[in-house]
Design a protein around this motif. Structure first.
Motif, mmCIF file in Angstrom:
data_model
loop_
_atom_site.group_PDB
_atom_site.id
_atom_site.type_symbol
_atom_site.label_atom_id
_atom_site.label_comp_id
_atom_site.label_asym_id
_atom_site.label_seq_id
_atom_site.Cartn_x
_atom_site.Cartn_y
_atom_site.Cartn_z
ATOM 1 N N LEU A 71 0.760 -1.183 0.177
ATOM 2 C CA LEU A 71 0.152 -0.143 0.043
ATOM 3 C C LEU A 71 1.022 1.270 -0.030
ATOM 4 O O LEU A 71 0.580 2.170 -0.750
ATOM 5 N N SER A 72 1.860 1.475 0.845
ATOM 6 C CA SER A 72 2.821 2.351 0.757
ATOM 7 C C SER A 72 3.544 2.731 -0.491
ATOM 8 O O SER A 72 3.514 3.870 -1.154
ATOM 9 N N TRP A 73 3.978 1.549 -1.327
ATOM 10 C CA TRP A 73 4.662 1.611 -2.358
ATOM 11 C C TRP A 73 3.454 2.124 -3.395
ATOM 12 O O TRP A 73 3.824 3.076 -4.217
ATOM 13 N N TRP A 74 2.387 1.693 -3.402
ATOM 14 C CA TRP A 74 1.344 2.154 -4.371
ATOM 15 C C TRP A 74 0.973 3.619 -4.456
ATOM 16 O O TRP A 74 0.760 4.399 -5.069
ATOM 17 N N SER A 75 1.082 3.845 -3.067
ATOM 18 C CA SER A 75 0.774 5.432 -2.659
ATOM 19 C C SER A 75 1.625 6.310 -3.171
ATOM 20 O O SER A 75 1.385 7.351 -3.898
ATOM 21 N N SER A 76 2.863 5.958 -2.914
ATOM 22 C CA SER A 76 4.300 6.581 -3.530
ATOM 23 C C SER A 76 4.165 6.643 -5.013
ATOM 24 O O SER A 76 4.429 7.730 -5.709
ATOM 25 N N TYR A 77 3.837 5.660 -5.657
ATOM 26 C CA TYR A 77 3.560 5.608 -7.169
ATOM 27 C C TYR A 77 2.891 6.449 -7.533
ATOM 28 O O TYR A 77 2.926 7.032 -8.516
ATOM 29 N N ASN A 78 1.510 6.423 -6.874
ATOM 30 C CA ASN A 78 0.317 7.423 -7.482
ATOM 31 C C ASN A 78 0.725 8.637 -7.448
ATOM 32 O O ASN A 78 0.580 9.614 -8.139
ATOM 33 N N LYS A 79 1.777 9.051 -6.194
ATOM 34 C CA LYS A 79 1.894 10.634 -6.040
ATOM 35 C C LYS A 79 2.850 11.037 -7.125
ATOM 36 O O LYS A 79 2.883 11.997 -7.740
ATOM 37 N N ARG A 80 3.933 10.019 -7.232
ATOM 38 C CA ARG A 80 4.964 10.496 -8.261
ATOM 39 C C ARG A 80 4.247 10.443 -9.821
ATOM 40 O O ARG A 80 4.809 11.484 -10.566
ATOM 41 N N LYS A 81 3.492 9.627 -9.957
ATOM 42 C CA LYS A 81 2.793 9.457 -11.385
ATOM 43 C C LYS A 81 1.855 10.417 -11.730
ATOM 44 O O LYS A 81 1.906 11.233 -12.859
ATOM 45 N N PHE A 82 0.961 10.756 -10.701
ATOM 46 C CA PHE A 82 -0.183 11.336 -11.033
ATOM 47 C C PHE A 82 -0.362 12.587 -10.113
ATOM 48 O O PHE A 82 -1.362 13.232 -10.296
ATOM 49 N N GLY A 83 0.417 12.745 -9.121
ATOM 50 C CA GLY A 83 0.368 13.874 -8.126
ATOM 51 C C GLY A 83 0.389 15.341 -8.879
ATOM 52 O O GLY A 83 -0.236 16.228 -8.318
ATOM 53 N N HIS A 84 1.288 15.482 -9.946
ATOM 54 C CA HIS A 84 1.289 16.835 -10.533
ATOM 55 C C HIS A 84 0.267 17.286 -11.283
ATOM 56 O O HIS A 84 0.171 18.455 -11.785
ATOM 57 N N LEU A 85 -0.786 16.431 -11.644
ATOM 58 C CA LEU A 85 -1.706 16.614 -12.558
ATOM 59 C C LEU A 85 -2.795 17.462 -12.014
ATOM 60 O O LEU A 85 -2.981 17.110 -10.846
ATOM 61 N N LYS A 86 -3.451 18.290 -12.744
ATOM 62 C CA LYS A 86 -4.403 19.138 -12.276
ATOM 63 C C LYS A 86 -5.351 18.906 -13.191
ATOM 64 O O LYS A 86 -5.784 19.610 -14.076
ATOM 65 N N ARG A 87 -6.326 17.925 -13.024
ATOM 66 C CA ARG A 87 -7.486 17.457 -13.917
ATOM 67 C C ARG A 87 -8.670 18.352 -13.722
ATOM 68 O O ARG A 87 -9.627 18.209 -14.577
ATOM 69 N N ARG A 88 -9.112 18.849 -12.682
ATOM 70 C CA ARG A 88 -10.298 19.264 -11.906
ATOM 71 C C ARG A 88 -10.367 20.478 -12.562
ATOM 72 O O ARG A 88 -9.732 21.580 -11.977
#
Length: 129
Positions: A71-88
């Motif tokens: 879970l912690s790996w998945w969380s850090s992966y999502n932050k690295r991969k999608f954290g900078h996106l501003k989709r809303r």
């Protein structure tokens, strides 16, 4: 509810075969399970001794640590991969003229509707709708 999607014929055939063999396996398993079921069950395997407790505790701790790491790996992966996106993004602001045009009203009617607490529709207005 049946979901129908476009599939190629080979994929549809593979899907049907896998579904058929899956159901066949389940039926054969349940038949074998029920035919070999004994009435005199021995529940000694449920006795909890110290060796069992230690192994159960170790396995549980291992599963918890593995799950937490995943879970912690998945969380850090999502932050690295999608954290900078501003989709809303919010839709642009509408003005009263656009709203009146959409509902086929005059602007003064729209202001009256927005400001009144209660609105009654007259018979002439109802028949025109």
């Amino acid at each position: 509810m049946i979901i129908i999607s476009k599939q190629s014929k080979p994929r549809k055939i593979i899907d049907l075969l896998l579904t058929f063999f899956g159901w066949l396996f389940l039926i054969v398993f349940l038949y074998n399970f029920s035919s070999h079921f004994e009435r005199n069950l021995d529940f000694t395997f449920l006795e909890l001794n110290l060796a069992n407790a230690n192994s159960i505790l170790l396995i549980t701790i291992g599963v918890v640590i593995t799950s937490a790491a995943a879970l912690s790996w998945w969380s850090s992966y999502n932050k690295r991969k999608f954290g900078h996106l501003k989709r809303r993004t919010f839709p642009p602001q509408t003005n009263p003229k656009e709203i009146a045009q959409y509902f086929q009203l005059k602007e003064d009617e729209l202001k009256r509707i927005q400001n009144e607490k209660y609105i009654e529709q007259s018979n002439s207005e109802a028949s025109s709708l």
